[in-house]
Design an enzyme around this catalytic site. Structure first.
Site, PDB file in Angstrom:
ATOM      1  N   ARG A  16      28.748  36.078  40.134  1.00  0.00           N
ATOM      2  CA  ARG A  16      28.312  36.901  39.013  1.00  0.00           C
ATOM      3  C   ARG A  16      28.075  36.038  37.779  1.00  0.00           C
ATOM      4  NH1 ARG A  16      33.157  41.228  39.108  1.00  0.00           N
ATOM      5  NH2 ARG A  16      34.248  39.326  39.766  1.00  0.00           N
ATOM      6  N   LYS A  75      34.859  36.337  34.898  1.00  0.00           N
ATOM      7  CA  LYS A  75      36.258  36.125  35.298  1.00  0.00           C
ATOM      8  C   LYS A  75      37.019  35.347  34.239  1.00  0.00           C
ATOM      9  CE  LYS A  75      38.088  37.387  38.306  1.00  0.00           C
ATOM     10  NZ  LYS A  75      38.794  38.710  38.354  1.00  0.00           N
ATOM     11  N   TYR A  94      36.894  39.506  31.663  1.00  0.00           N
ATOM     12  CA  TYR A  94      38.111  40.001  32.307  1.00  0.00           C
ATOM     13  C   TYR A  94      39.160  38.892  32.223  1.00  0.00           C
ATOM     14  CZ  TYR A  94      35.418  43.781  34.538  1.00  0.00           C
ATOM     15  OH  TYR A  94      34.637  44.881  34.780  1.00  0.00           O
ATOM     16  N   HIS A  96      43.015  39.744  32.772  1.00  0.00           N
ATOM     17  CA  HIS A  96      44.172  40.083  33.629  1.00  0.00           C
ATOM     18  C   HIS A  96      45.363  39.186  33.292  1.00  0.00           C
ATOM     19  CE1 HIS A  96      41.689  42.807  35.943  1.00  0.00           C
ATOM     20  NE2 HIS A  96      40.794  41.865  36.106  1.00  0.00           N
ATOM     21  N   GLU A 118      39.256  44.616  30.831  1.00  0.00           N
ATOM     22  CA  GLU A 118      40.112  45.518  31.609  1.00  0.00           C
ATOM     23  C   GLU A 118      41.071  46.344  30.758  1.00  0.00           C
ATOM     24  OE1 GLU A 118      42.510  41.801  31.124  1.00  0.00           O
ATOM     25  OE2 GLU A 118      40.397  42.259  31.491  1.00  0.00           O
ATOM     26  N   ALA A 179      38.606  53.434  41.655  1.00  0.00           N
ATOM     27  CA  ALA A 179      38.529  52.643  42.892  1.00  0.00           C
ATOM     28  C   ALA A 179      38.962  53.483  44.084  1.00  0.00           C
ATOM     29  CB  ALA A 179      39.394  51.385  42.778  1.00  0.00           C
ATOM     30  N   VAL A 239      46.058  50.977  42.683  1.00  0.00           N
ATOM     31  CA  VAL A 239      46.824  51.409  41.507  1.00  0.00           C
ATOM     32  C   VAL A 239      46.658  50.404  40.376  1.00  0.00           C
ATOM     33  CG1 VAL A 239      49.135  51.897  40.621  1.00  0.00           C
ATOM     34  CG2 VAL A 239      48.476  52.665  42.920  1.00  0.00           C
ATOM     35  N   LEU A 240      46.343  50.912  39.172  1.00  0.00           N
ATOM     36  CA  LEU A 240      46.138  50.046  38.009  1.00  0.00           C
ATOM     37  C   LEU A 240      46.804  50.656  36.792  1.00  0.00           C
ATOM     38  CD1 LEU A 240      44.458  47.597  36.708  1.00  0.00           C
ATOM     39  CD2 LEU A 240      42.955  49.421  35.910  1.00  0.00           C
ATOM     40  N   ALA A 268      44.153  45.781  43.406  1.00  0.00           N
ATOM     41  CA  ALA A 268      44.939  45.426  42.210  1.00  0.00           C
ATOM     42  C   ALA A 268      45.583  44.046  42.310  1.00  0.00           C
ATOM     43  CB  ALA A 268      46.014  46.483  41.976  1.00  0.00           C
ATOM     44  N   ASP A 270      44.600  41.204  41.380  1.00  0.00           N
ATOM     45  CA  ASP A 270      44.473  40.387  40.169  1.00  0.00           C
ATOM     46  C   ASP A 270      45.482  40.784  39.098  1.00  0.00           C
ATOM     47  OD1 ASP A 270      43.214  42.776  39.628  1.00  0.00           O
ATOM     48  OD2 ASP A 270      41.236  41.905  39.296  1.00  0.00           O
ATOM     49  N   ALA A 300      40.758  38.291  44.632  1.00  0.00           N
ATOM     50  CA  ALA A 300      40.875  38.850  43.279  1.00  0.00           C
ATOM     51  C   ALA A 300      39.526  39.160  42.633  1.00  0.00           C
ATOM     52  CB  ALA A 300      41.654  37.885  42.391  1.00  0.00           C
ATOM     53  N   ASN A 301      38.446  38.697  43.218  1.00  0.00           N
ATOM     54  CA  ASN A 301      37.127  38.987  42.627  1.00  0.00           C
ATOM     55  C   ASN A 301      36.211  39.605  43.688  1.00  0.00           C
ATOM     56  OD1 ASN A 301      37.047  36.459  43.970  1.00  0.00           O
ATOM     57  ND2 ASN A 301      35.286  35.781  42.784  1.00  0.00           N
ATOM     58  N   MET A 302      36.657  40.716  44.253  1.00  0.00           N
ATOM     59  CA  MET A 302      35.896  41.369  45.320  1.00  0.00           C
ATOM     60  C   MET A 302      34.442  41.644  44.940  1.00  0.00           C
ATOM     61  SD  MET A 302      38.645  44.023  46.956  1.00  0.00           S
ATOM     62  CE  MET A 302      37.405  44.788  47.986  1.00  0.00           C
TER      63      MET A 302
END
Length: 372
Positions: A16, A75, A94, A96, A118, A179, A239-240, A268, A270, A300-302
């Site tokens: 990306r 990222k 992002y 995280h 995020e 998600a 879950v986030l 989740a 990341d 972590a970066n699907m």
């Protein structure tokens, strides 16, 4: 005149890029100078020529791009990029940070302004900059898990949707947010038997109203989770908690109870992940490891796997806030726009997001007290 840098992502297999060529033209219209690192957009199908046609200046090195006032990424900065940090630099990406203590420390020490996609919360409590990537990750999670059920990967060797005369497989989705709902949609589309768990009754009610009796809805608690995962072929964790570490909801004992060759995918990861058995983050190069006979997919970066779709979707939601910052200036934007305000993770050497600070065992400072 504000300069904006768009570097090439260097995280493993991250294709990306922080901004599309069309997004660049919008920023230039507001008077910004845009520096794009050479070939930064290639993985997303955006050529250097497209950026140039839209007014960007192509730079050969990351160092030249990181010299900009604002750096726009996808990222979190990698350790080899920490050397570019300095006071008065703003990074928009992002982060995280709950799972990145060394990065948080580097941002603090160098007095970088970190705006985390995020943690940006909309007026209705939604997460507008996380939503498109959560949508993509949710849809990819079930597709990817179905792939790894194949014998050649150590999976059970089942087709998740079954065929006439052969029963379909079971997908369990923990978390009914963006998600989770997209994982439900994909799992049902593939013909799976689907169970979704969430702590909010209203979420479960909405999902059941959408899908009726095609789906089983359960309150998320240790007993129901243990029962559901035991005979699941695929378990997807979604879950986030914005800014915070993900809670460990699936214990090692629960994973041990699963069938050999079943697959776990944690959206989740990341933020630390919800499975106790996750002891590492994986990459697109080497995405799966096996523990207690269960395949763990912990990339972590699907969304990086579908870079073009992801880059366009991300630009759609990040661009308006960046344009606000350009028009009004950073401090005025923080004062006047609550969503931008919630995105500030570090500022002038302080952690300014309470959830992030709690996860890192640090002290948070209210952002408005730091603005004159």
């Amino acid at each position: 005149m504000v300069s904006i840098g768009i570097p090439k992502e260097i995280k493993n297999n991250e294709k990306r890029v922080g901004m599309t060529a069309q997004g660049v033209s919008e920023l230039i219209r507001l008077g910004a100078t845009i520096y794009v690192e050479q070939d930064a957009g290639i993985g997303s199908g955006i050529t250097n020529e497209e950026y140039i046609e839209n007014g960007a200046i192509i730079k050969e090195t990351a160092e030249e791009v990181w010299a900009a006032d604002i750096v726009v990424k996808v990222k979190e900065p990698q350790p080899e990029e920490y050397g570019f940090f300095r006071p008065n630099l703003t990074i928009y990406t992002y982060f995280h940070l709950a799972n990145e203590p060394k990065l948080a420390q580097a941002l603090k020490e160098n007095q970088v302004t970190a705006i985390g996609y995020e943690t940006m919360v909309g007026p209705n409590g939604d997460l507008p900059l996380l939503t498109p990537m959560s949508t993509i990750a949710g849809r990819l999670a079930v597709e990817t898990a179905s792939h790894f059920l194949g014998n050649q990967y150590g999976g059970q060797g089942i087709l998740i949707g079954g065929i006439p005369g052969v029963k379909n497989g079971k997908v369990v989705i923990i978390g009914g947010g963006t998600a989770g709902r997209n994982a439900v949609q994909t799992a049902l589309g593939l013909g799976a038997h689907v169970t979704v768990l969430d702590i909010k009754m209203e979420t479960l009610t909405e999902i059941e109203q959408l899908y009726g009796k095609e789906i089983v809805t359960l309150m998320s608690n240790p007993t129901n989770i243990a029962e559901a995962v035991k005979d699941a072929d695929i378990v997807v964790g979604t879950v986030l908690i914005p800014g915070a570490k993900a809670p460990k909801l699936v214990t090692e004992e629960m994973v041990k109870s699963m069938k050999p060759g079943s697959v776990i995918v944690d959206v989740a990861v990341d933020q630390g992940g919800i499975f106790e058995t996750e002891d590492r983050v994986t990459t697109h190069d080497d995405p799966v490891y096996i523990k207690h006979g269960v395949l763990h997919y912990a990339v972590a970066n699907m969304p990086g796997a579908v870079a073009r779709t992801s880059t366009i979707a991300l630009t759609n939601v990040t661009l308006p806030y960046l344009m606000t910052i350009l028009r009004d200036g950073l401090e005025e934007s923080i004062k006047n726009d609550s969503t931008i305000q919630t995105g500030i993770n570090t500022y002038k050497g302080h952690i300014t997001n309470e959830a992030v600070a709690t996860a890192l065992d640090m002290t948070s400072t209210e952002i408005l007290t730091l603005i004159h």
